[in-house]
Design an enzyme around this catalytic site. Structure first.
Site, short mmCIF file in Angstrom:
data_model
loop_
_atom_site.label_atom_id
_atom_site.label_comp_id
_atom_site.label_asym_id
_atom_site.label_seq_id
_atom_site.Cartn_x
_atom_site.Cartn_y
_atom_site.Cartn_z
N GLU A 183 10.52 3.93 2.79
CA GLU A 183 11.66 3.88 1.89
C GLU A 183 12.97 3.81 2.68
O GLU A 183 13.87 3.04 2.33
CB GLU A 183 11.64 5.09 0.95
CG GLU A 183 10.57 5.03 -0.12
CD GLU A 183 9.13 5.20 0.38
OE1 GLU A 183 8.21 4.86 -0.37
OE2 GLU A 183 8.92 5.66 1.52
N ASP A 237 23.50 -11.93 2.78
CA ASP A 237 23.61 -12.76 1.58
C ASP A 237 25.06 -12.94 1.15
O ASP A 237 25.49 -14.05 0.83
CB ASP A 237 22.80 -12.14 0.44
CG ASP A 237 22.89 -12.96 -0.84
OD1 ASP A 237 22.65 -14.19 -0.77
OD2 ASP A 237 23.22 -12.39 -1.89
N LEU A 256 0.80 -1.22 0.00
CA LEU A 256 0.00 0.00 0.00
C LEU A 256 0.83 1.27 0.00
O LEU A 256 0.31 2.37 0.22
CB LEU A 256 -0.97 -0.01 1.19
CG LEU A 256 -1.93 -1.20 1.20
CD1 LEU A 256 -2.78 -1.20 2.46
CD2 LEU A 256 -2.80 -1.23 -0.04
#
Length: 159
Positions: free
Chosen positions: A115, A129, A76
């Site tokens: 953000e 990662d 949203l």
């Protein structure tokens, strides 16, 4: 005191908030995340000996890219024309961790908190990662909004 969720309508259904009539203001948000790891893992990163390359540079770029794509992954969120995204990574060897701080800015009708949080989170995930082959038990922690300015709700600073 009653608190209303802005993304839930009167029928209890999720919806995107209508910002059409809101004033355009300067908005900024700063968020953080930490990645805790073993001293040996951090040393490999800091000494440039990681086999995948520059971990901090890769995480910084990933965070910036993620901030620009926030509305694609958070259902949203409004798509925003960000005017500045900054991701800073600082090694804290005394705590065996990396501190990530992100800053997002724009002149617009809705805030940039998501953000900034997305930038910090994805930078942390990128470190994980890149280093998971060396250490799988790293911990991403303390992901939070530190500060936000602009908009109707005004200035917020984390305690």
């Amino acid at each position: 005191m009653t608190h209303l969720f802005t993304h839930i309508n009167q029928d209890g259904k999720a919806n995107m908030v209508d910002v059409t009539d809101k004033n355009t203001t300067q908005r900024q948000a700063i968020a953080q995340a930490y990645v805790e790891m073993k001293a040996e893992t951090l040393a490999l990163i800091l000494n440039g000996q990681h086999h995948k390359g520059d971990v901090f540079a890769t995480a910084r770029i990933a965070g910036i890219m993620a901030a620009k794509k926030t509305s694609d992954i958070i259902p949203l969120c409004h798509p925003l024309a960000l005017t500045k995204v900054e991701v800073e990574l600082v090694a804290e060897p005394e705590f065996n961790r990396v501190r990530i701080q992100s800053l997002c800015k724009l002149s617009g009708k809705t805030g940039v908190e998501m953000e900034a949080l997305t930038a910090a989170s994805v930078a942390a995930l990128t470190i994980y990662d890149m280093c998971k082959a060396i250490q799988k038990d790293m911990v991403i922690t303390q992901v939070k909004l530190l500060e936000k300015t602009g908009g109707k709700s005004g200035h917020f600073t984390s305690q």
